[in-house]
Design a protein around this motif. Structure first.
Motif, short mmCIF file in Angstrom:
data_model
loop_
_atom_site.label_atom_id
_atom_site.label_comp_id
_atom_site.label_asym_id
_atom_site.label_seq_id
_atom_site.Cartn_x
_atom_site.Cartn_y
_atom_site.Cartn_z
N SER A 73 6.57 -5.96 15.50
CA SER A 73 6.28 -5.75 16.92
C SER A 73 7.28 -6.52 17.77
O SER A 73 7.89 -7.49 17.32
N SER A 74 7.43 -6.12 19.02
CA SER A 74 8.44 -6.73 19.89
C SER A 74 8.19 -8.21 20.11
O SER A 74 9.13 -8.98 20.35
N ASP A 75 6.93 -8.65 20.03
CA ASP A 75 6.62 -10.07 20.22
C ASP A 75 6.54 -10.84 18.91
O ASP A 75 6.30 -12.05 18.90
N GLY A 76 6.72 -10.15 17.79
CA GLY A 76 6.71 -10.81 16.49
C GLY A 76 5.34 -11.09 15.91
O GLY A 76 5.23 -11.67 14.83
N TYR A 77 4.26 -10.65 16.56
CA TYR A 77 2.91 -10.94 16.09
C TYR A 77 2.45 -10.02 14.95
O TYR A 77 1.55 -10.38 14.20
N LEU A 78 3.05 -8.85 14.84
CA LEU A 78 2.66 -7.87 13.81
C LEU A 78 3.88 -7.54 12.96
O LEU A 78 4.94 -7.22 13.49
N VAL A 79 3.72 -7.62 11.64
CA VAL A 79 4.82 -7.34 10.72
C VAL A 79 4.30 -6.44 9.60
O VAL A 79 3.32 -6.78 8.94
N THR A 80 4.93 -5.29 9.41
CA THR A 80 4.46 -4.39 8.35
C THR A 80 4.86 -4.91 6.98
O THR A 80 5.76 -5.74 6.83
N ASP A 81 4.19 -4.39 5.99
CA ASP A 81 4.51 -4.72 4.61
C ASP A 81 5.88 -4.13 4.25
O ASP A 81 6.40 -3.26 4.94
N ALA A 82 6.46 -4.61 3.17
CA ALA A 82 7.77 -4.11 2.71
C ALA A 82 7.75 -4.10 1.18
O ALA A 82 7.05 -4.89 0.57
N PRO A 83 8.48 -3.20 0.56
CA PRO A 83 9.42 -2.24 1.13
C PRO A 83 8.78 -0.97 1.67
O PRO A 83 9.44 -0.13 2.27
N ILE A 84 7.45 -0.81 1.47
CA ILE A 84 6.73 0.37 1.97
C ILE A 84 5.48 -0.09 2.70
O ILE A 84 4.77 -0.98 2.22
N ALA A 85 5.21 0.51 3.86
CA ALA A 85 3.99 0.18 4.60
C ALA A 85 3.18 1.40 4.96
O ALA A 85 2.07 1.28 5.47
N GLY A 86 3.71 2.60 4.72
CA GLY A 86 3.00 3.83 5.01
C GLY A 86 2.32 4.37 3.77
O GLY A 86 2.97 4.61 2.75
N PHE A 87 0.99 4.58 3.84
CA PHE A 87 0.23 5.01 2.67
C PHE A 87 -0.73 6.13 3.05
O PHE A 87 -1.04 6.33 4.22
N TYR A 88 -1.20 6.86 2.03
CA TYR A 88 -2.16 7.93 2.26
C TYR A 88 -3.16 7.99 1.11
O TYR A 88 -2.95 7.43 0.04
N ASN A 89 -4.27 8.69 1.36
CA ASN A 89 -5.27 8.96 0.33
C ASN A 89 -5.73 10.40 0.54
O ASN A 89 -6.10 10.78 1.65
N GLY A 90 -5.69 11.21 -0.51
CA GLY A 90 -6.01 12.62 -0.39
C GLY A 90 -7.49 12.95 -0.55
O GLY A 90 -7.83 14.09 -0.83
N SER A 91 -8.36 11.97 -0.34
CA SER A 91 -9.80 12.21 -0.49
C SER A 91 -10.34 13.03 0.69
O SER A 91 -9.69 13.13 1.74
N TRP A 92 -11.54 13.53 0.54
CA TRP A 92 -12.17 14.36 1.57
C TRP A 92 -13.04 13.54 2.51
O TRP A 92 -13.91 14.07 3.20
N ASP A 93 -12.80 12.26 2.57
CA ASP A 93 -13.51 11.39 3.52
C ASP A 93 -12.66 10.16 3.75
O ASP A 93 -11.66 9.93 3.05
N LEU A 94 -13.02 9.37 4.74
CA LEU A 94 -12.29 8.15 5.06
C LEU A 94 -12.26 7.23 3.83
O LEU A 94 -13.30 6.92 3.25
N ALA A 95 -11.06 6.85 3.41
CA ALA A 95 -10.91 6.03 2.20
C ALA A 95 -9.65 5.18 2.31
O ALA A 95 -8.72 5.52 3.03
N TYR A 96 -9.64 4.08 1.57
CA TYR A 96 -8.48 3.18 1.61
C TYR A 96 -7.23 3.90 1.11
O TYR A 96 -7.22 4.45 0.01
N PRO A 97 -6.15 3.93 1.91
CA PRO A 97 -4.93 4.63 1.49
C PRO A 97 -4.18 3.83 0.42
O PRO A 97 -3.85 2.67 0.63
N THR A 98 -3.89 4.47 -0.71
CA THR A 98 -3.27 3.77 -1.83
C THR A 98 -1.94 4.35 -2.28
O THR A 98 -1.19 3.70 -3.00
N ASP A 99 -1.65 5.59 -1.89
CA ASP A 99 -0.46 6.28 -2.38
C ASP A 99 0.63 6.32 -1.32
O ASP A 99 0.35 6.28 -0.11
N SER A 100 1.87 6.41 -1.76
CA SER A 100 3.00 6.51 -0.82
C SER A 100 3.89 7.67 -1.23
O SER A 100 3.86 8.11 -2.38
N TYR A 101 4.69 8.12 -0.25
CA TYR A 101 5.58 9.26 -0.51
C TYR A 101 6.88 9.06 0.25
O TYR A 101 6.88 9.05 1.49
N GLN A 102 7.96 8.85 -0.46
CA GLN A 102 9.31 8.77 0.12
C GLN A 102 9.39 7.82 1.33
O GLN A 102 10.01 8.14 2.33
#
Length: 197
Positions: free
Chosen positions: A117-146
């Motif tokens: 974030s511009s103020d340095g308070y928020l930092v994403t994980d690395a090397p990947i921070a975008g995740f998804y879960n293909g379940s049919w309801d709200l669930a913890y995202p565990t998978d990544s793609y490219q």
């Protein structure tokens, strides 16, 4: 107030698949504070079913969530959706902001993680921070793609910190004087009080 992505525009603003997903961004905070909203770059195409939002802790616990939120009127824009109550977050923990979407989503493949974030308070994980879960309801995202980002974000407010007062040292000419010691100058005691923090 802080957020991760600002007003970034995804390379794919209106992706579509035949199944729902829970999409998320994994991040840390560098100072304690509260998360009150999940931000999301809403897809261009309206979704009548609505979305669900959540903030997950690193142990997959949903710290807060809301279901059945309408995105009508926010298509193709950044929108903020309030959690049921602000959630306190601390340093040295990994959190995931998540959105469950019926079939539409924004995305940028090969996103240049990490993001701060511009103020340095928020930092994403690395090397990947975008995740998804293909379940049919709200669930913890565990998978990544490219290394994809799905542009799930938060509204974060740092806790206010009262700065410490100055530390005052009192000297009698040759040595520091203890706080409980009466202070003299020459042959007379100094009148009034001296505050020592």
């Amino acid at each position: 107030m802080s957020n991760i992505f600002g007003n970034e525009v995804p390379a794919t603003p209106d992706g579509a698949d035949s199944s729902p997903y829970t999409l998320g961004t994994r991040f840390r905070v560098t100072t304690p504070g509260k998360i009150s909203h999940i931000r999301w770059r809403v897809p261009v195409t309206s979704q009548a079913e609505g979305i669900h939002i959540a903030l997950f802790d690193e142990d997959w616990t949903a710290l807060g969530f809301r279901r059945g939120i309408s995105t009508s009127g926010t298509e193709g824009t950044w929108a903020e959706f309030a959690l049921t109550a602000p959630i306190s977050v601390v340093t040295n923990r990994l959190y995931t902001a998540a959105v469950y979407t019926p079939n539409r989503y924004p995305a940028t493949n090969a996103y240049p993680w990490p993001k701060t974030s511009s103020d340095g308070y928020l930092v994403t994980d690395a090397p990947i921070a975008g995740f998804y879960n293909g379940s049919w309801d709200l669930a913890y995202p565990t998978d990544s793609y490219q290394y994809t980002s799905y542009f799930v974000d938060v509204r974060f407010t740092a806790d206010s910190v009262t700065p410490a007062g100055p530390t005052v040292s009192v000297w009698n000419g040759t040595a520091e004087v203890a706080a409980s010691t009466r202070v003299w100058t020459g042959s007379a005691e100094i009148a009034g009080s001296i505050a020592i923090a």
